[in-house]
Design a protein around this motif. Structure first.
Motif, PDB file in Angstrom:
ATOM      1  N   ALA A   1      -8.047 -15.282 -14.034  1.00  0.00           N
ATOM      2  CA  ALA A   1      -8.612 -16.382 -13.251  1.00  0.00           C
ATOM      3  C   ALA A   1      -7.526 -17.139 -12.488  1.00  0.00           C
ATOM      4  CB  ALA A   1      -9.371 -17.334 -14.167  1.00  0.00           C
ATOM      5  N   LEU A   2      -6.376 -17.345 -13.120  1.00  0.00           N
ATOM      6  CA  LEU A   2      -5.296 -18.114 -12.489  1.00  0.00           C
ATOM      7  C   LEU A   2      -4.491 -17.283 -11.493  1.00  0.00           C
ATOM      8  CD1 LEU A   2      -4.181 -20.099 -15.628  1.00  0.00           C
ATOM      9  CD2 LEU A   2      -5.334 -21.022 -13.613  1.00  0.00           C
ATOM     10  N   ALA A   3      -4.575 -15.972 -11.574  1.00  0.00           N
ATOM     11  CA  ALA A   3      -3.810 -15.103 -10.664  1.00  0.00           C
ATOM     12  C   ALA A   3      -4.258 -15.273  -9.216  1.00  0.00           C
ATOM     13  CB  ALA A   3      -3.945 -13.644 -11.086  1.00  0.00           C
ATOM     14  N   ARG A   4      -5.430 -15.790  -9.006  1.00  0.00           N
ATOM     15  CA  ARG A   4      -5.916 -16.026  -7.642  1.00  0.00           C
ATOM     16  C   ARG A   4      -5.069 -17.082  -6.928  1.00  0.00           C
ATOM     17  NH1 ARG A   4     -10.291 -15.211 -10.982  1.00  0.00           N
ATOM     18  NH2 ARG A   4     -11.566 -13.450 -10.388  1.00  0.00           N
ATOM     19  N   LEU A   5      -4.413 -17.948  -7.704  1.00  0.00           N
ATOM     20  CA  LEU A   5      -3.629 -19.050  -7.142  1.00  0.00           C
ATOM     21  C   LEU A   5      -2.133 -18.773  -7.118  1.00  0.00           C
ATOM     22  CD1 LEU A   5      -5.443 -21.833  -9.180  1.00  0.00           C
ATOM     23  CD2 LEU A   5      -5.955 -21.104  -6.843  1.00  0.00           C
ATOM     24  N   ALA A   6      -1.687 -17.714  -7.760  1.00  0.00           N
ATOM     25  CA  ALA A   6      -0.257 -17.474  -7.961  1.00  0.00           C
ATOM     26  C   ALA A   6       0.212 -16.202  -7.270  1.00  0.00           C
ATOM     27  CB  ALA A   6       0.034 -17.373  -9.457  1.00  0.00           C
ATOM     28  N   SER A   7       1.534 -16.133  -7.053  1.00  0.00           N
ATOM     29  CA  SER A   7       2.115 -14.891  -6.533  1.00  0.00           C
ATOM     30  C   SER A   7       2.336 -13.897  -7.667  1.00  0.00           C
ATOM     31  CB  SER A   7       3.428 -15.175  -5.811  1.00  0.00           C
ATOM     32  OG  SER A   7       4.339 -15.810  -6.688  1.00  0.00           O
ATOM     33  N   ARG A   8       2.674 -14.423  -8.837  1.00  0.00           N
ATOM     34  CA  ARG A   8       2.863 -13.615 -10.048  1.00  0.00           C
ATOM     35  C   ARG A   8       2.402 -14.435 -11.245  1.00  0.00           C
ATOM     36  NH1 ARG A   8       8.895 -13.094 -10.449  1.00  0.00           N
ATOM     37  NH2 ARG A   8       8.492 -12.226 -12.487  1.00  0.00           N
ATOM     38  N   VAL A   9       1.949 -13.734 -12.275  1.00  0.00           N
ATOM     39  CA  VAL A   9       1.588 -14.373 -13.539  1.00  0.00           C
ATOM     40  C   VAL A   9       2.298 -13.608 -14.648  1.00  0.00           C
ATOM     41  CG1 VAL A   9      -0.271 -14.991 -15.118  1.00  0.00           C
ATOM     42  CG2 VAL A   9      -0.683 -15.045 -12.650  1.00  0.00           C
ATOM     43  N   VAL A  10       3.055 -14.334 -15.464  1.00  0.00           N
ATOM     44  CA  VAL A  10       3.731 -13.733 -16.605  1.00  0.00           C
ATOM     45  C   VAL A  10       3.068 -14.247 -17.883  1.00  0.00           C
ATOM     46  CG1 VAL A  10       5.901 -13.519 -17.887  1.00  0.00           C
ATOM     47  CG2 VAL A  10       5.920 -13.505 -15.383  1.00  0.00           C
ATOM     48  N   VAL A  11       2.623 -13.307 -18.717  1.00  0.00           N
ATOM     49  CA  VAL A  11       2.012 -13.617 -20.006  1.00  0.00           C
ATOM     50  C   VAL A  11       2.873 -12.961 -21.073  1.00  0.00           C
ATOM     51  CG1 VAL A  11      -0.120 -13.543 -21.337  1.00  0.00           C
ATOM     52  CG2 VAL A  11      -0.231 -13.472 -18.861  1.00  0.00           C
ATOM     53  N   TRP A  12       3.228 -13.700 -22.113  1.00  0.00           N
ATOM     54  CA  TRP A  12       4.153 -13.174 -23.117  1.00  0.00           C
ATOM     55  C   TRP A  12       3.681 -13.520 -24.519  1.00  0.00           C
ATOM     56  CZ3 TRP A  12       8.014 -16.477 -25.665  1.00  0.00           C
ATOM     57  CH2 TRP A  12       7.850 -17.834 -25.391  1.00  0.00           C
ATOM     58  N   ASP A  13       4.289 -12.854 -25.508  1.00  0.00           N
ATOM     59  CA  ASP A  13       4.004 -13.117 -26.921  1.00  0.00           C
ATOM     60  C   ASP A  13       5.119 -13.964 -27.519  1.00  0.00           C
ATOM     61  OD1 ASP A  13       1.619 -11.731 -27.085  1.00  0.00           O
ATOM     62  OD2 ASP A  13       2.530  -9.886 -27.819  1.00  0.00           O
ATOM     63  N   LEU A  14       4.730 -15.074 -28.121  1.00  0.00           N
ATOM     64  CA  LEU A  14       5.682 -15.889 -28.877  1.00  0.00           C
ATOM     65  C   LEU A  14       6.135 -15.107 -30.108  1.00  0.00           C
ATOM     66  CD1 LEU A  14       3.720 -19.251 -28.799  1.00  0.00           C
ATOM     67  CD2 LEU A  14       5.976 -18.897 -27.812  1.00  0.00           C
ATOM     68  N   PRO A  15       7.321 -15.391 -30.648  1.00  0.00           N
ATOM     69  CA  PRO A  15       7.766 -14.709 -31.863  1.00  0.00           C
ATOM     70  C   PRO A  15       6.748 -14.875 -33.001  1.00  0.00           C
ATOM     71  CG  PRO A  15       9.571 -15.936 -30.908  1.00  0.00           C
ATOM     72  CD  PRO A  15       8.341 -16.318 -30.141  1.00  0.00           C
ATOM     73  N   GLY A  16       6.493 -13.779 -33.700  1.00  0.00           N
ATOM     74  CA  GLY A  16       5.562 -13.807 -34.824  1.00  0.00           C
ATOM     75  C   GLY A  16       4.103 -13.725 -34.407  1.00  0.00           C
ATOM     76  N   HIS A  17       3.842 -13.554 -33.135  1.00  0.00           N
ATOM     77  CA  HIS A  17       2.481 -13.454 -32.618  1.00  0.00           C
ATOM     78  C   HIS A  17       2.323 -12.129 -31.884  1.00  0.00           C
ATOM     79  CE1 HIS A  17       3.004 -17.798 -33.076  1.00  0.00           C
ATOM     80  NE2 HIS A  17       1.691 -17.871 -33.160  1.00  0.00           N
TER      81      HIS A  17
END
Length: 170
Positions: free
Chosen positions: A102-118
């Motif tokens: 949903a937010l990628a429509r507003l951005a040039s790039r979207v980075v999604v990552w995993d926190l440690p232990g998740h």
């Protein structure tokens, strides 16, 4: 009678100590939301499986001796910011895919990552205290000079990590 009171006090102390230990262990080792979690719930297991598939790159970065996984999704707005999504406690990048789409429509790039232990990231959760350093390492790896402005989007624990990093940012 004092022997009974001593025995009851020791039992109470043992029960309280066990409760504290169990709580600490549970908080630093949250449930994992991984590929198998997404597959079992018929949810997308990567950005290419969204309703409208998105091109992405899977990569990892190093922070505090851990290799933390990330997805870098192409956004729809070439003039938009780099959006970094940080999930909450017990979540992962898999649970953030709908928000990222949903937010990628507003951005040039979207980075999604995993926190440690998740998710699929090694390590243990430190409840937002050390994860701020991990977010800084992610931004150093993901940002190019000069590049678009960066927007931090955090959910729950991720919001606290994002705010703490923004407060410390140069």
């Amino acid at each position: 009678m004092t022997g009974l009171a001593t025995l009851l006090a020791l039992g109470l102390l043992l029960a309280a100590s066990l409760g504290v230990w169990t709580t600490l262990r549970t908080l630093t080792r949250p449930p994992r939301r991984t590929y198998s979690w997404a597959l079992a719930r018929a949810r997308p297991s990567d950005p290419s499986e969204l309703a409208t598939p998105r091109p992405f790159r899977a990569w990892s970065f190093s922070s505090r001796g851990l290799a933390l996984p990330a997805w870098d999704l192409d956004g729809d707005n070439p003039d938009g910011p780099l959006l970094v999504i940080t999930h909450g406690w017990g979540d992962s990048r898999y649970t953030m895919l709908d928000r990222a789409d949903a937010l990628a429509r507003l951005a040039s790039r979207v980075v999604v990552w995993d926190l440690p232990g998740h998710g699929e990231a090694p390590g243990r959760c430190h409840l937002g205290t050390d994860e701020v350093e991990d977010l800084g390492a992610l931004l150093q790896a993901a940002c190019k000079d000069p590049g678009p402005p960066v927007v931090l989007y955090g959910f729950s624990l991720g919001a606290g990590v994002s705010l703490a990093w923004a407060a410390r940012a140069p």
